[in-house]
Design a protein around this motif. Structure first.
Motif, mmCIF file in Angstrom:
data_model
loop_
_atom_site.group_PDB
_atom_site.id
_atom_site.type_symbol
_atom_site.label_atom_id
_atom_site.label_comp_id
_atom_site.label_asym_id
_atom_site.label_seq_id
_atom_site.Cartn_x
_atom_site.Cartn_y
_atom_site.Cartn_z
ATOM 1 N N LYS A 1 76.090 43.760 69.507
ATOM 2 C CA LYS A 1 75.927 45.038 69.794
ATOM 3 C C LYS A 1 77.140 45.875 69.545
ATOM 4 N N ALA A 2 78.129 45.313 69.586
ATOM 5 C CA ALA A 2 79.668 46.000 69.445
ATOM 6 C C ALA A 2 79.857 46.628 68.062
ATOM 7 N N TYR A 3 79.389 45.700 67.209
ATOM 8 C CA TYR A 3 79.240 46.121 65.647
ATOM 9 C C TYR A 3 78.557 47.011 65.426
ATOM 10 N N PHE A 4 77.194 46.686 65.763
ATOM 11 C CA PHE A 4 76.411 48.033 65.674
ATOM 12 C C PHE A 4 76.586 49.331 66.020
ATOM 13 N N LEU A 5 77.101 49.475 67.392
ATOM 14 C CA LEU A 5 77.475 50.666 67.984
ATOM 15 C C LEU A 5 78.795 51.307 67.231
ATOM 16 N N GLY A 6 79.669 50.138 66.762
ATOM 17 C CA GLY A 6 80.807 50.681 65.918
ATOM 18 C C GLY A 6 80.500 51.347 64.562
ATOM 19 N N GLY A 7 79.412 51.160 64.163
ATOM 20 C CA GLY A 7 78.686 51.454 62.795
ATOM 21 C C GLY A 7 78.486 52.921 62.558
ATOM 22 N N PHE A 8 78.313 53.888 63.830
ATOM 23 C CA PHE A 8 78.000 55.191 63.930
ATOM 24 C C PHE A 8 79.029 55.982 64.231
ATOM 25 N N GLY A 9 80.311 55.740 64.148
ATOM 26 C CA GLY A 9 81.401 56.730 64.295
ATOM 27 C C GLY A 9 81.827 56.875 65.845
ATOM 28 N N SER A 10 82.988 57.629 65.849
ATOM 29 C CA SER A 10 83.652 57.559 67.153
ATOM 30 C C SER A 10 83.138 58.698 67.902
ATOM 31 N N ARG B 1 78.832 63.256 71.162
ATOM 32 C CA ARG B 1 79.045 62.553 71.953
ATOM 33 C C ARG B 1 77.814 62.391 73.079
ATOM 34 N N THR B 2 76.889 63.384 72.925
ATOM 35 C CA THR B 2 75.478 62.806 73.544
ATOM 36 C C THR B 2 74.771 61.790 72.826
ATOM 37 N N PHE B 3 74.801 62.036 71.679
ATOM 38 C CA PHE B 3 74.037 60.936 70.544
ATOM 39 C C PHE B 3 74.703 59.790 70.801
ATOM 40 N N HIS B 4 75.807 59.565 71.196
ATOM 41 C CA HIS B 4 76.655 58.342 71.039
ATOM 42 C C HIS B 4 76.089 57.584 72.461
ATOM 43 N N THR B 5 76.224 58.456 73.443
ATOM 44 C CA THR B 5 75.873 58.100 74.892
ATOM 45 C C THR B 5 74.285 57.704 74.644
ATOM 46 N N LEU B 6 73.305 58.107 74.352
ATOM 47 C CA LEU B 6 72.078 57.692 74.143
ATOM 48 C C LEU B 6 71.838 56.642 73.460
ATOM 49 N N LEU B 7 72.632 56.462 72.162
ATOM 50 C CA LEU B 7 72.552 55.189 71.590
ATOM 51 C C LEU B 7 73.146 53.898 72.291
ATOM 52 N N GLY C 1 67.740 47.563 74.372
ATOM 53 C CA GLY C 1 66.262 47.829 73.897
ATOM 54 C C GLY C 1 66.138 47.711 72.532
ATOM 55 N N LEU C 2 66.788 48.561 71.692
ATOM 56 C CA LEU C 2 66.567 48.730 70.445
ATOM 57 C C LEU C 2 66.758 47.288 69.868
ATOM 58 N N LEU C 3 67.827 46.844 69.977
ATOM 59 C CA LEU C 3 67.964 45.565 69.239
ATOM 60 C C LEU C 3 66.943 44.227 69.635
ATOM 61 N N LYS C 4 66.702 44.123 70.856
ATOM 62 C CA LYS C 4 65.746 43.415 71.044
ATOM 63 C C LYS C 4 64.622 43.687 70.803
ATOM 64 N N GLU C 5 64.129 44.858 70.635
ATOM 65 C CA GLU C 5 62.689 45.331 70.047
ATOM 66 C C GLU C 5 62.610 44.913 68.414
ATOM 67 N N PHE C 6 63.648 45.013 67.971
ATOM 68 C CA PHE C 6 63.614 44.819 66.311
ATOM 69 C C PHE C 6 64.136 43.514 65.728
ATOM 70 N N PHE C 7 64.432 42.669 66.810
ATOM 71 C CA PHE C 7 64.871 41.158 66.481
ATOM 72 C C PHE C 7 63.576 39.988 66.462
ATOM 73 N N PRO C 8 63.186 39.299 65.292
ATOM 74 C CA PRO C 8 62.175 38.448 65.690
ATOM 75 C C PRO C 8 62.274 37.532 66.669
ATOM 76 N N ALA D 1 69.654 64.838 70.798
ATOM 77 C CA ALA D 1 71.145 65.186 71.422
ATOM 78 C C ALA D 1 71.376 66.535 70.457
ATOM 79 N N PRO D 2 70.941 67.520 71.129
ATOM 80 C CA PRO D 2 71.244 68.859 70.235
ATOM 81 C C PRO D 2 72.713 69.383 70.305
ATOM 82 N N LEU D 3 72.877 70.128 69.345
ATOM 83 C CA LEU D 3 74.291 70.350 68.940
ATOM 84 C C LEU D 3 74.933 71.650 70.217
ATOM 85 N N ASP D 4 76.257 71.516 70.203
ATOM 86 C CA ASP D 4 76.906 72.080 71.423
ATOM 87 C C ASP D 4 77.072 73.618 70.563
#
Length: 478
Positions: free
Chosen positions: A168-177, A121-127, A133-140, A106-109
């Motif tokens: 997931k809602a709390y995970f995404l909310g932990g990385f800003g607006s 915003r690109t970072f958040h869209t990608l996240l 997939g990320l959460l499923k991958e790292f949950f036992p 997510a390069p800088l504008d």
């Protein structure tokens, strides 16, 4: 499902822990939704199950960081101490590494903007696109199994979702607006709730035999929360994120609060037994003095081992000028002579008042089944608080009605109440100009502040502390 028991009062041998869901009992997961729309909704939040559970989890993690005395030796828990983190914690560390790696995608504008690069915003869209997939991958395997059928049996509505969707809602909310291009203590609170959700789902293992009590909680703080803070600090610098819900110079910190709670616990007077109340004063042997936090070179020397000093060192990275000038609240705290235990209890009290009880901070916190909007049946109706006086009001709350006249004193706060009350000795957070007073004079008189601030603010290199330096020099820095 029965709610967990209320917090034990200070001095009692029992200390509550966050409940773990019974997989054999039906449970209906809910899509987290915004409930705090106007100021009076904060009143309801302060007697909700979510508020109770947040408080229990904070105290549970906090106590685990307090040093222990075993015979003639004292066991402390710095970031650099050898530690065998359990597999679930190692998975979360890898989750954070992959989340941080999205920054590279997510390069800088390149357009001009004083605060908040829209590349965030690109970072958040990608996240958001990769979150499932990320959460499923790292949950036992099995962590999220066994609840979906129970949710269907309990009732299938539009609000009913699987456990992954709720956490997931709390995970995404932990990385800003991505909308406001900011980060603050409300987002940090969301990540704390994400970890609390995992605790409730039984993600973390039981206390290992033979280890000092609180081993799992220490791994959560030192092995997950501290790496999370490092990712956040990189996001702040890289995308030049604006502080969210900050009091500016009269706030504790522009972006975070948790490292000051857990960091002061690391340095508190050691517990001599597991039935002893969490210390209200005193410091660990050979702990740095509170006054050392106001000295840039000492803060830097301890930043890799102590959470409190790591947070202060980051402030020094992004702000120029005398510490007493840009961080007067932390400067005043550095003058407390009753030790880190006193600071720790004051930090919890301040967290309750300045984070959990403030509409601008908690208004975006969503509520589901794990952190529920329902009224806590064990909640007491505490005395009115001055911290509620400034809440925005409206003719009608969109949330559930709450008993009138409630304030910020919660059952779990009984274990953290400091002697003397808010007007007594302790953290002077109620003495700032935004509370109606005047700036407290610096201890020892005003030092030389150097030349006046520049009238223009040249930009630095994007994504570096030099850029943050140039844009955070504010009119109040006179």
């Amino acid at each position: 499902m029965e709610p967990p028991p209320p917090a034990a009062p200070s001095g009692a041998p029992g200390f509550p822990k966050l409940e773990i869901l019974d997989r054999s009992a039906p449970h209906r997961f809910l899509r987290p939704a915004k409930r705090i729309n106007v100021g009076v909704d904060v009143d309801h939040f302060l007697i909700s199950k979510a508020y109770r559970d947040i408080g229990i989890f904070v105290l549970q993690l906090n106590r685990a960081l307090v040093p222990r005395k075993q015979g003639s030796t004292v066991q402390s828990f710095p970031l650099t101490a050898p530690r065998q983190d359990p597999e679930p914690v190692l998975r979360l560390q890898e989750l954070l590494r992959k989340t941080e790696a999205i920054i590279d995608d997510a390069p800088l504008d390149q357009g001009p903007r004083r605060f908040g690069n829209i590349g965030f915003r690109t970072f958040h869209t990608l996240l958001e696109q990769r979150a499932d997939g990320l959460l499923k991958e790292f949950f036992p395997e099995g962590t999220l199994d066994g609840f979906g059928e129970a949710a269907q049996q309990a009732g299938d509505t539009e609000e009913s979702v699987g456990p992954l969707e709720e956490i997931k809602a709390y995970f995404l909310g932990g990385f800003g607006s991505s909308q406001r291009l900011d980060f603050g203590t409300g987002h940090e609170l969301s990540f704390l709730a994400f970890l609390g959700c995992l605790w409730k789902l039984g993600y973390f293992p039981a206390q290992p035999e033979g280890e000092i009590p609180g081993a799992v909680e220490r791994s959560i703080v030192l092995g997950v929360i501290e790496p999370y803070l490092k990712v956040i600090r990189r996001l702040i610098l890289h995308y030049n994120l604006e502080p969210a819900g900050s009091h500016g110079v009269w706030g504790l910190d522009d972006h975070s609060f948790l490292p000051y709670i857990f960091g002061s616990a690391q340095l508190s007077r050691p517990l001599t037994s597991e039935t002893e109340p969490t210390p209200l004063e005193g410091s660990a042997p050979r702990a740095p003095r509170p006054s050392d936090a106001a000295k840039a070179e000492l803060a830097e020397s301890h930043r890799t081992s102590l959470m409190y000093f790591s947070a202060v060192a980051f402030i020094n990275d992004v702000k120029k000028g005398p510490f007493w000038e840009h961080s007067p609240i932390l400067f005043d705290i550095s003058g407390i002579r009753d030790g880190w235990g006193k600071i720790n209890k004051g930090m919890i009290k301040m967290f309750n008042a300045e984070v959990l009880s403030k509409f601008p901070v908690v208004q975006h916190f969503p509520f589901g089944s794990l952190f529920a909007w329902d009224v806590d049946p064990t909640a007491q109706a505490p005395a009115k608080s001055v911290h509620m006086a400034s809440q925005p009001v409206a003719g009608q709350s969109q949330g559930s009605a709450a008993p009138g006249g409630v304030g910020t004193a919660a059952p779990w706060a009984n274990a953290t109440r400091m002697p003397g009350g808010s007007a007594g000795p302790g953290i002077p957070y109620s003495k700032a100009p935004w509370a109606g007073g005047a700036a407290p004079p610096p201890r020892g008189g005003a030092p030389d502040t150097g030349p006046p601030p520049p009238t223009a603010f040249p930009r630095g290199v994007p994504g570096t502390a030099s850029n943050q330096h140039s844009v955070t020099k504010a009119p109040w820095a006179k």
